[in-house]
Motif scaffolding. Structure first.
Motif, PDB file in Angstrom:
ATOM      1  N   SER A 207       0.868  -1.194   0.000  1.00 10.72           N
ATOM      2  CA  SER A 207       0.000   0.000   0.000  1.00 10.72           C
ATOM      3  C   SER A 207       0.898   1.236   0.000  1.00 10.72           C
ATOM      4  CB  SER A 207      -0.942   0.007   1.200  1.00 10.72           C
ATOM      5  OG  SER A 207      -0.223   0.051   2.418  1.00 10.72           O
ATOM      6  N   GLY A 208       1.494   1.493  -1.157  1.00 13.10           N
ATOM      7  CA  GLY A 208       2.562   2.476  -1.257  1.00 13.10           C
ATOM      8  C   GLY A 208       2.147   3.889  -0.922  1.00 13.10           C
ATOM      9  N   SER A 209       3.102   4.632  -0.394  1.00 11.62           N
ATOM     10  CA  SER A 209       2.913   6.035  -0.060  1.00 11.62           C
ATOM     11  C   SER A 209       2.787   6.871  -1.333  1.00 11.62           C
ATOM     12  CB  SER A 209       4.095   6.533   0.770  1.00 11.62           C
ATOM     13  OG  SER A 209       5.329   6.218   0.135  1.00 11.62           O
ATOM     14  N   ILE A 210       2.296   8.093  -1.146  1.00 14.64           N
ATOM     15  CA  ILE A 210       2.312   9.077  -2.216  1.00 14.64           C
ATOM     16  C   ILE A 210       2.911  10.346  -1.632  1.00 14.64           C
ATOM     17  CG2 ILE A 210       1.021  10.291  -3.987  1.00 14.64           C
ATOM     18  CD1 ILE A 210      -0.819   7.651  -2.226  1.00 14.64           C
ATOM     19  N   PRO A 211       4.163  10.635  -1.998  1.00 13.46           N
ATOM     20  CA  PRO A 211       4.920   9.967  -3.043  1.00 13.46           C
ATOM     21  C   PRO A 211       5.721   8.768  -2.546  1.00 13.46           C
ATOM     22  CG  PRO A 211       6.183  11.817  -2.246  1.00 13.46           C
ATOM     23  CD  PRO A 211       4.878  11.826  -1.486  1.00 13.46           C
ATOM     24  N   ILE A 212       6.109   7.905  -3.503  1.00 13.88           N
ATOM     25  CA  ILE A 212       7.235   7.002  -3.345  1.00 13.88           C
ATOM     26  C   ILE A 212       8.450   7.820  -3.760  1.00 13.88           C
ATOM     27  CG2 ILE A 212       8.324   4.884  -4.179  1.00 13.88           C
ATOM     28  CD1 ILE A 212       5.360   3.982  -4.894  1.00 13.88           C
ATOM     29  N   LEU A 213       9.410   7.981  -2.877  1.00 11.90           N
ATOM     30  CA  LEU A 213      10.542   8.852  -3.155  1.00 11.90           C
ATOM     31  C   LEU A 213      11.602   8.132  -3.980  1.00 11.90           C
ATOM     32  CD1 LEU A 213      10.962  10.539   0.344  1.00 11.90           C
ATOM     33  CD2 LEU A 213       9.903  11.526  -1.683  1.00 11.90           C
ATOM     34  N   VAL A 214      12.150   8.836  -4.938  1.00 11.17           N
ATOM     35  CA  VAL A 214      13.267   8.348  -5.743  1.00 11.17           C
ATOM     36  C   VAL A 214      14.486   9.180  -5.351  1.00 11.17           C
ATOM     37  CG1 VAL A 214      14.164   7.978  -8.063  1.00 11.17           C
ATOM     38  CG2 VAL A 214      11.709   7.697  -7.609  1.00 11.17           C
ATOM     39  N   ALA A 215      15.480   8.560  -4.727  1.00 13.77           N
ATOM     40  CA  ALA A 215      16.644   9.282  -4.215  1.00 13.77           C
ATOM     41  C   ALA A 215      17.828   8.335  -4.098  1.00 13.77           C
ATOM     42  CB  ALA A 215      16.332   9.902  -2.850  1.00 13.77           C
ATOM     43  N   ASP A 216      19.014   8.868  -4.239  1.00 12.91           N
ATOM     44  CA  ASP A 216      20.239   8.082  -4.053  1.00 12.91           C
ATOM     45  C   ASP A 216      20.559   8.059  -2.568  1.00 12.91           C
ATOM     46  OD1 ASP A 216      22.657   6.805  -4.133  1.00 12.91           O
ATOM     47  OD2 ASP A 216      23.706   8.349  -5.276  1.00 12.91           O
ATOM     48  N   VAL A 217      19.998   7.101  -1.866  1.00 10.93           N
ATOM     49  CA  VAL A 217      20.110   7.043  -0.413  1.00 10.93           C
ATOM     50  C   VAL A 217      21.552   6.837   0.031  1.00 10.93           C
ATOM     51  CG1 VAL A 217      19.482   5.704   1.639  1.00 10.93           C
ATOM     52  CG2 VAL A 217      17.731   6.274  -0.066  1.00 10.93           C
ATOM     53  N   ASN A 218      22.252   5.866  -0.551  1.00 14.38           N
ATOM     54  CA  ASN A 218      23.566   5.458  -0.064  1.00 14.38           C
ATOM     55  C   ASN A 218      24.733   6.075  -0.829  1.00 14.38           C
ATOM     56  OD1 ASN A 218      23.166   4.068  -2.415  1.00 14.38           O
ATOM     57  ND2 ASN A 218      23.456   2.023  -1.537  1.00 14.38           N
ATOM     58  N   THR A 293      -4.149   1.964  13.821  1.00 12.06           N
ATOM     59  CA  THR A 293      -4.841   3.248  13.886  1.00 12.06           C
ATOM     60  C   THR A 293      -4.933   3.791  15.318  1.00 12.06           C
ATOM     61  OG1 THR A 293      -6.786   4.446  13.084  1.00 12.06           O
ATOM     62  CG2 THR A 293      -7.180   2.315  14.124  1.00 12.06           C
ATOM     63  N   PHE A 294      -4.961   2.894  16.323  1.00 15.43           N
ATOM     64  CA  PHE A 294      -5.084   3.350  17.708  1.00 15.43           C
ATOM     65  C   PHE A 294      -3.731   3.471  18.416  1.00 15.43           C
ATOM     66  CE2 PHE A 294      -9.193   1.225  16.791  1.00 15.43           C
ATOM     67  CZ  PHE A 294     -10.015   2.331  16.919  1.00 15.43           C
ATOM     68  N   ASP A 295      -2.654   3.272  17.665  1.00 15.80           N
ATOM     69  CA  ASP A 295      -1.312   3.487  18.214  1.00 15.80           C
ATOM     70  C   ASP A 295      -1.059   4.982  18.406  1.00 15.80           C
ATOM     71  OD1 ASP A 295      -1.024   0.777  17.967  1.00 15.80           O
ATOM     72  OD2 ASP A 295       0.336   0.871  16.239  1.00 15.80           O
ATOM     73  N   PRO A 296      -0.027   5.341  19.173  1.00 16.29           N
ATOM     74  CA  PRO A 296       0.348   6.753  19.265  1.00 16.29           C
ATOM     75  C   PRO A 296       0.628   7.369  17.902  1.00 16.29           C
ATOM     76  CG  PRO A 296       1.452   5.493  20.964  1.00 16.29           C
ATOM     77  CD  PRO A 296       0.775   4.496  20.070  1.00 16.29           C
ATOM     78  N   VAL A 297       0.510   8.683  17.851  1.00 17.25           N
ATOM     79  CA  VAL A 297       0.672   9.445  16.612  1.00 17.25           C
ATOM     80  C   VAL A 297       2.011  10.174  16.663  1.00 17.25           C
ATOM     81  CG1 VAL A 297      -0.370  11.196  15.120  1.00 17.25           C
ATOM     82  CG2 VAL A 297      -1.823   9.753  16.559  1.00 17.25           C
ATOM     83  N   GLY A 298       2.686  10.263  15.524  1.00 14.64           N
ATOM     84  CA  GLY A 298       3.969  10.941  15.534  1.00 14.64           C
ATOM     85  C   GLY A 298       4.368  11.543  14.204  1.00 14.64           C
ATOM     86  N   SER A 299       5.323  12.477  14.281  1.00 14.01           N
ATOM     87  CA  SER A 299       5.994  13.063  13.123  1.00 14.01           C
ATOM     88  C   SER A 299       7.491  12.933  13.358  1.00 14.01           C
ATOM     89  CB  SER A 299       5.620  14.540  12.965  1.00 14.01           C
ATOM     90  OG  SER A 299       4.228  14.700  12.784  1.00 14.01           O
ATOM     91  N   TYR A 300       8.244  12.657  12.295  1.00 13.19           N
ATOM     92  CA  TYR A 300       9.652  12.303  12.461  1.00 13.19           C
ATOM     93  C   TYR A 300      10.482  12.819  11.286  1.00 13.19           C
ATOM     94  CZ  TYR A 300       6.802   8.742  14.806  1.00 13.19           C
ATOM     95  OH  TYR A 300       5.836   8.107  15.530  1.00 13.19           O
ATOM     96  N   TYR A 301      11.810  12.904  11.526  1.00  8.07           N
ATOM     97  CA  TYR A 301      12.728  12.936  10.397  1.00  8.07           C
ATOM     98  C   TYR A 301      13.785  11.858  10.616  1.00  8.07           C
ATOM     99  CZ  TYR A 301      16.249  15.739  13.028  1.00  8.07           C
ATOM    100  OH  TYR A 301      17.183  16.193  13.941  1.00  8.07           O
ATOM    101  N   PHE A 302      14.223  11.281   9.518  1.00  7.46           N
ATOM    102  CA  PHE A 302      15.169  10.167   9.539  1.00  7.46           C
ATOM    103  C   PHE A 302      16.437  10.602   8.821  1.00  7.46           C
ATOM    104  CE2 PHE A 302      10.972   8.397   9.903  1.00  7.46           C
ATOM    105  CZ  PHE A 302      11.091   7.304  10.764  1.00  7.46           C
ATOM    106  N   LYS A 303      17.567  10.495   9.521  1.00  5.12           N
ATOM    107  CA  LYS A 303      18.839  10.959   8.989  1.00  5.12           C
ATOM    108  C   LYS A 303      19.722   9.768   8.608  1.00  5.12           C
ATOM    109  CE  LYS A 303      22.436  14.368   9.727  1.00  5.12           C
ATOM    110  NZ  LYS A 303      22.030  15.041   8.481  1.00  5.12           N
ATOM    111  N   TRP A 304      20.242   9.809   7.388  1.00 10.56           N
ATOM    112  CA  TRP A 304      21.125   8.752   6.907  1.00 10.56           C
ATOM    113  C   TRP A 304      22.506   8.916   7.537  1.00 10.56           C
ATOM    114  CZ3 TRP A 304      20.858   4.217   4.715  1.00 10.56           C
ATOM    115  CH2 TRP A 304      21.976   3.659   4.090  1.00 10.56           C
ATOM    116  N   ASN A 305      23.032   7.848   8.151  1.00  5.55           N
ATOM    117  CA  ASN A 305      24.335   7.928   8.815  1.00  5.55           C
ATOM    118  C   ASN A 305      25.456   7.250   8.029  1.00  5.55           C
ATOM    119  OD1 ASN A 305      23.992   5.173   9.177  1.00  5.55           O
ATOM    120  ND2 ASN A 305      23.592   5.298  11.369  1.00  5.55           N
ATOM    121  N   GLY A 306      25.162   6.892   6.787  1.00  2.00           N
ATOM    122  CA  GLY A 306      26.140   6.206   5.963  1.00  2.00           C
ATOM    123  C   GLY A 306      25.882   4.721   5.850  1.00  2.00           C
ATOM    124  N   GLU A 307      25.097   4.184   6.789  1.00  2.00           N
ATOM    125  CA  GLU A 307      24.763   2.759   6.774  1.00  2.00           C
ATOM    126  C   GLU A 307      23.276   2.497   6.937  1.00  2.00           C
ATOM    127  OE1 GLU A 307      27.076   0.903   9.804  1.00  2.00           O
ATOM    128  OE2 GLU A 307      28.971   1.070   8.701  1.00  2.00           O
TER     129      GLU A 307
END
Length: 358
Positions: A207-218, A293-307
């Protein structure tokens, strides 16, 4: 050190989309969400846009994409919704307090949400609604001889059937924008509105997100995918590799403990020159019918650390304490301090997370 964010309630509304643009041409960004716009710089003055169709606990308004559609120098916006089956634009009247007329671009089927990408690489974005089960159609604004919008769009059909989940970016490495569906990717021809798009059924993204991100992660020079489960648990990145001349995809977990990752952005939120993944739970995406749906709600950012990705919490807690990010959130420097802030709509209210740095 993790960033600090200051959470501010703008309106106790339940519209799930928001955009940031200068509504009144005063040089200051404003916030537009649902039936209202909120005047910058403090966003306390609330002005009407016009009625939005209500459907149970939803509103038929799942995107807020700024665009001067009619070329009058005022910014309008593009929206669409599941029940109206239409892609629409709302016309900025240029007068505070006056209703924004609504114009139908196309009857395109159920609109999950809408995004804007430069599909034909001409420097102007096109409008692409995610319409699961219906054809993938790109809508191009027609310009006059001065390069201004005419209020009319040309429709270009790319593929016969969409999925829930849609992305855009260079998968092939040819410098073209390819489309990503949940059941594979569409390789762009040299001329995107004339040639044939080739479907490569190389993965199943659920059930893919919108958008599905296209990025050079590594950082290996090859673009990867980042996808959330919009109506399930899970957030992953799919590593693209070329092995013996063949493309392969390797699935890596980012966060398996949260559900309803519907919208996401790949932006430099901490100002270090590298992009981070910003996303969060869409609160009650299917009105209590999704897993988690009844779990806690959150907003986040995820930082790539090289691995791998390191999860940083922007906000988290039980419903109405923690805040999610809706179906179409916005990121912009709202106060001119050089840091990107987050505008967070949703059934749990409209908030700003002001980026206070670290």
């Amino acid at each position: 050190m993790p960033l600090l964010f200051r959470k501010v309630l703008i309106a106790d509304e339940r519209y799930e989309s928001a955009g940031v643009f200068d509504v009144n041409n005063d040089g200051i960004p404003d916030i537009v969400s649902g039936a209202y716009w909120y005047e910058g710089p403090d966003f306390k003055k609330k002005h009407p846009v016009g009625p939005v169709r209500a459907e149970g606990e939803y509103y038929d308004d799942f995107s807020t994409i700024p665009m001067d559609v009619n070329g009058d120098g005022r910014m309008d916006f593009i929206t669409g919704g599941w029940w109206g089956n239409t892609l629409r634009w709302r016309e900025n009247p240029g007068e505070t307090g006056k209703e924004w007329p609504e114009h139908v671009i196309a009857e395109c089927g159920n609109v999950e949400t809408t995004r804007a990408w430069d599909v034909d690489r001409d420097g102007h974005v096109e409008i692409v609604p995610n319409t699961p089960g219906a054809p993938l159609v790109v809508y191009k604004l027609l310009l006059d001889n001065r390069g201004r919008g005419t209020g009319e769009f040309a429709a270009h059909t790319i593929y016969a059937k969409q999925t829930h989940g849609l992305g855009f970016g260079d998968i092939s490495g040819k410098g073209r924008g390819d489309f990503v569906l949940a059941n594979g990717w569409l390789e762009a021809p040299e001329h995107p509105f004339k040639g044939e798009w080739i479907h490569h059924p190389e993965f199943d993204l659920g059930s893919g997100s919108i958008p599905i991100l296209v990025a050079d992660v590594n950082g290996d020079g090859i673009n990867d995918l980042i996808v959330g489960q919009a109506h399930e648990y899970g957030l992953h990145w799919w590593e693209q590799r070329i092995e013996s001349g063949k493309r392969v995809w390797i699935k890596h977990p980012i966060d398996l403990e949260n559900s309803q990752y519907h919208d996401m952005m790949w932006v430099d939120i901490d100002g270090d020159g590298q992009c981070e993944l910003v996303t969060g739970k869409r609160y009650r995406a299917h009105c209590d019918h999704d897993p988690g749906t009844f779990d806690p709600v959150g907003s986040y950012y995820f930082k790539w650390n090289g691995e791998s990705f390191c999860k940083q919490v922007i906000d988290y807690g039980p419903a109405r304490v923690g805040k999610g990010l809706g179906i179409h959130f916005a990121v912009a420097d709202l106060n001119g301090n050089g840091r990107l802030d987050i505008v967070a709509p949703g059934k749990d209210g409209l908030y700003i997370f002001f980026n206070e740095g670290n």
